[in-house]
Design a protein around this motif. Structure first.
Motif, PDB file in Angstrom:
ATOM      1  N   ASP A 182       9.568  38.910 -11.043  1.00 59.92           N
ATOM      2  CA  ASP A 182       9.444  39.535  -9.722  1.00 59.92           C
ATOM      3  C   ASP A 182       9.471  41.064  -9.753  1.00 59.92           C
ATOM      4  O   ASP A 182       9.826  41.708  -8.763  1.00 59.92           O
ATOM      5  CB  ASP A 182      10.532  39.014  -8.777  1.00 59.92           C
ATOM      6  CG  ASP A 182      11.942  39.282  -9.296  1.00 59.92           C
ATOM      7  OD1 ASP A 182      12.080  39.751 -10.446  1.00 59.92           O
ATOM      8  OD2 ASP A 182      12.904  39.008  -8.552  1.00 59.92           O
ATOM      9  N   THR A 183       9.094  41.649 -10.909  1.00 61.33           N
ATOM     10  CA  THR A 183       9.046  43.114 -11.013  1.00 61.33           C
ATOM     11  C   THR A 183       7.645  43.521 -11.466  1.00 61.33           C
ATOM     12  O   THR A 183       7.370  43.622 -12.669  1.00 61.33           O
ATOM     13  CB  THR A 183      10.098  43.626 -12.021  1.00 61.33           C
ATOM     14  OG1 THR A 183      11.368  43.043 -11.708  1.00 61.33           O
ATOM     15  CG2 THR A 183      10.207  45.139 -11.972  1.00 61.33           C
ATOM     16  N   LEU A 201      13.423  50.132 -11.423  1.00 60.70           N
ATOM     17  CA  LEU A 201      12.215  49.579 -10.816  1.00 60.70           C
ATOM     18  C   LEU A 201      12.594  48.720  -9.615  1.00 60.70           C
ATOM     19  O   LEU A 201      13.774  48.406  -9.405  1.00 60.70           O
ATOM     20  CB  LEU A 201      11.437  48.738 -11.831  1.00 60.70           C
ATOM     21  CG  LEU A 201      10.923  49.459 -13.087  1.00 60.70           C
ATOM     22  CD1 LEU A 201      10.214  48.473 -14.005  1.00 60.70           C
ATOM     23  CD2 LEU A 201       9.998  50.607 -12.725  1.00 60.70           C
ATOM     24  N   SER A 202      11.612  48.305  -8.864  1.00 60.91           N
ATOM     25  CA  SER A 202      11.854  47.495  -7.673  1.00 60.91           C
ATOM     26  C   SER A 202      11.408  46.059  -7.871  1.00 60.91           C
ATOM     27  O   SER A 202      10.284  45.803  -8.302  1.00 60.91           O
ATOM     28  CB  SER A 202      11.118  48.097  -6.473  1.00 60.91           C
ATOM     29  OG  SER A 202      11.348  47.325  -5.304  1.00 60.91           O
ATOM     30  N   ASP A 203      12.304  45.123  -7.562  1.00 64.84           N
ATOM     31  CA  ASP A 203      11.943  43.704  -7.519  1.00 64.84           C
ATOM     32  C   ASP A 203      11.246  43.434  -6.197  1.00 64.84           C
ATOM     33  O   ASP A 203      11.348  44.223  -5.253  1.00 64.84           O
ATOM     34  CB  ASP A 203      13.188  42.813  -7.594  1.00 64.84           C
ATOM     35  CG  ASP A 203      13.877  42.896  -8.937  1.00 64.84           C
ATOM     36  OD1 ASP A 203      13.222  43.313  -9.908  1.00 64.84           O
ATOM     37  OD2 ASP A 203      15.067  42.555  -9.011  1.00 64.84           O
ATOM     38  N   ILE A 236       6.844  49.043  -3.443  1.00 64.61           N
ATOM     39  CA  ILE A 236       6.075  48.940  -4.685  1.00 64.61           C
ATOM     40  C   ILE A 236       4.691  49.570  -4.524  1.00 64.61           C
ATOM     41  O   ILE A 236       4.214  50.288  -5.398  1.00 64.61           O
ATOM     42  CB  ILE A 236       5.968  47.466  -5.123  1.00 64.61           C
ATOM     43  CG1 ILE A 236       7.350  46.965  -5.572  1.00 64.61           C
ATOM     44  CG2 ILE A 236       4.951  47.300  -6.242  1.00 64.61           C
ATOM     45  CD1 ILE A 236       7.445  45.467  -5.748  1.00 64.61           C
ATOM     46  N   ASP A 239      10.044  45.303   0.237  1.00 65.17           N
ATOM     47  CA  ASP A 239       9.907  45.553  -1.202  1.00 65.17           C
ATOM     48  C   ASP A 239       8.440  45.749  -1.569  1.00 65.17           C
ATOM     49  O   ASP A 239       8.099  46.593  -2.400  1.00 65.17           O
ATOM     50  CB  ASP A 239      10.472  44.384  -2.007  1.00 65.17           C
ATOM     51  CG  ASP A 239      11.979  44.272  -1.909  1.00 65.17           C
ATOM     52  OD1 ASP A 239      12.626  45.286  -1.621  1.00 65.17           O
ATOM     53  OD2 ASP A 239      12.507  43.160  -2.116  1.00 65.17           O
ATOM     54  N   SER A 268      17.442  47.514 -11.108  1.00 63.82           N
ATOM     55  CA  SER A 268      16.521  47.312  -9.993  1.00 63.82           C
ATOM     56  C   SER A 268      17.131  47.934  -8.747  1.00 63.82           C
ATOM     57  O   SER A 268      18.352  48.101  -8.646  1.00 63.82           O
ATOM     58  CB  SER A 268      16.249  45.813  -9.762  1.00 63.82           C
ATOM     59  OG  SER A 268      17.453  45.115  -9.557  1.00 63.82           O
ATOM     60  N   HIS A 328       6.082  46.221 -11.725  1.00 64.30           N
ATOM     61  CA  HIS A 328       5.934  47.420 -12.550  1.00 64.30           C
ATOM     62  C   HIS A 328       6.515  47.273 -13.951  1.00 64.30           C
ATOM     63  O   HIS A 328       6.426  48.209 -14.758  1.00 64.30           O
ATOM     64  CB  HIS A 328       6.593  48.618 -11.859  1.00 64.30           C
ATOM     65  CG  HIS A 328       5.829  49.100 -10.657  1.00 64.30           C
ATOM     66  ND1 HIS A 328       6.435  49.418  -9.463  1.00 64.30           N
ATOM     67  CD2 HIS A 328       4.501  49.305 -10.466  1.00 64.30           C
ATOM     68  CE1 HIS A 328       5.531  49.804  -8.594  1.00 64.30           C
ATOM     69  NE2 HIS A 328       4.345  49.739  -9.178  1.00 64.30           N
ATOM     70  N   LEU A 329       7.084  46.125 -14.256  1.00 57.58           N
ATOM     71  CA  LEU A 329       7.569  45.889 -15.626  1.00 57.58           C
ATOM     72  C   LEU A 329       6.399  45.945 -16.593  1.00 57.58           C
ATOM     73  O   LEU A 329       5.362  45.322 -16.366  1.00 57.58           O
ATOM     74  CB  LEU A 329       8.235  44.517 -15.710  1.00 57.58           C
ATOM     75  CG  LEU A 329       8.635  44.057 -17.125  1.00 57.58           C
ATOM     76  CD1 LEU A 329       9.790  44.889 -17.658  1.00 57.58           C
ATOM     77  CD2 LEU A 329       9.001  42.570 -17.117  1.00 57.58           C
ATOM     78  N   TYR A 364      16.247  44.113 -13.603  1.00 57.58           N
ATOM     79  CA  TYR A 364      15.007  43.387 -13.879  1.00 57.58           C
ATOM     80  C   TYR A 364      14.912  43.023 -15.350  1.00 57.58           C
ATOM     81  O   TYR A 364      14.102  42.185 -15.742  1.00 57.58           O
ATOM     82  CB  TYR A 364      13.787  44.210 -13.462  1.00 57.58           C
ATOM     83  CG  TYR A 364      13.625  45.517 -14.208  1.00 57.58           C
ATOM     84  CD1 TYR A 364      12.938  45.581 -15.422  1.00 57.58           C
ATOM     85  CD2 TYR A 364      14.162  46.697 -13.691  1.00 57.58           C
ATOM     86  CE1 TYR A 364      12.791  46.790 -16.105  1.00 57.58           C
ATOM     87  CE2 TYR A 364      14.019  47.901 -14.357  1.00 57.58           C
ATOM     88  CZ  TYR A 364      13.338  47.944 -15.566  1.00 57.58           C
ATOM     89  OH  TYR A 364      13.210  49.138 -16.241  1.00 57.58           O
TER      90      TYR A 364
END
Length: 230
Positions: free
Chosen positions: A89-90, A166-168, A178, A174, A115, A92-93, A121
């Motif tokens: 669920d990230t 980073l953001s989940d 993102i 959310d 996160s 940008h990973l 994350y």
């Protein structure tokens, strides 16, 4: 069958797109996580590290903490010295985050990718510092998770390395964060996130329209008895 050629393995602890579609609060959840699951697997493969995907069908335990703890233990039981855990669920990973965590684990017992929601994350941990009982008692799926972990490792004087925050994606807000972060996103993910935010705007407009019609109706009915009286 995975042949151990490294002392570090990756654990992808993530539900299937079908299950995510049931629990995430937007209509396009299954579509989004179908893409994200595929992308996560691709990014993991690019590291060259052994990896294991444990979805809801393989998870064991009565709650999230137990299922997560058991999944990590199962990878250690295969003989690895370090485990890097990630979810799905990230958006940008990147592969680079995982590779950076693997390098840091060679001289640091714990690596966290924070996160924005107070969790993480990514977590890399060495077998020597993994304590199942401690893990079971952590405040999983709460905003206090990361700070609780950092306080515990500070008390035990355990070194911890942090990656970028980073953001989940757990909500429509959310999705907006993102999209507005200016970090790289695949076109497929961006299109779905734009669809999610657009759907929310349309729902809001429809709600406003219904509310306004209701108010106008009440106002009209409020005046009619006076007219009748006259």
């Amino acid at each position: 069958m995975t042949i151990k050629t490294h002392n570090t393995a990756i654990l992808v602890f993530a539900n299937s797109a079908k299950t995510e579609g049931i629990y995430k609060p937007f209509k396009q959840s299954a579509e989004l996580f179908n893409v994200l699951n595929t992308q996560v697997q691709h990014k993991v493969k690019q590291t060259g590290l052994p990896y294991f995907i444990i979805s809801e069908n393989q998870q064991q335990g009565d709650n999230f903490g137990a299922r997560f703890t058991n999944a990590i233990q199962s990878v250690f039981n295969k003989g690895f010295d370090n485990v890097i855990t990630i979810g799905n669920d990230t958006p940008h990973l990147q592969t680079a985050h995982i590779i950076a965590a693997e390098k840091k684990l060679q001289h640091t017992a714990l690596v966290l990718g924070p996160s924005l929601d107070g969790g993480f994350y990514l977590m890399g941990i060495s077998k020597t510092r993994f304590n199942a009982e401690t893990f079971l008692n952590l405040p999983w799926q709460t905003k206090a998770l990361r700070q609780t972990i950092l306080k515990l490792v500070a008390l035990k004087t355990i070194d911890v390395a942090l990656l970028e925050t980073l953001s989940d994606i757990d909500s429509v807000s959310d999705a907006k964060k993102i999209l507005n972060s200016h970090k790289t996103l695949s076109i497929a993910v961006k299109v779905i996130l734009l669809s999610i935010t657009a759907s929310k705007k349309e729902e809001h407009k429809q709600h406003e329209s219904i509310t306004n019609r209701h108010v106008n109706k009440l106002y009209y009915n409020k005046g009619s008895p006076i007219a009748l009286h006259i």
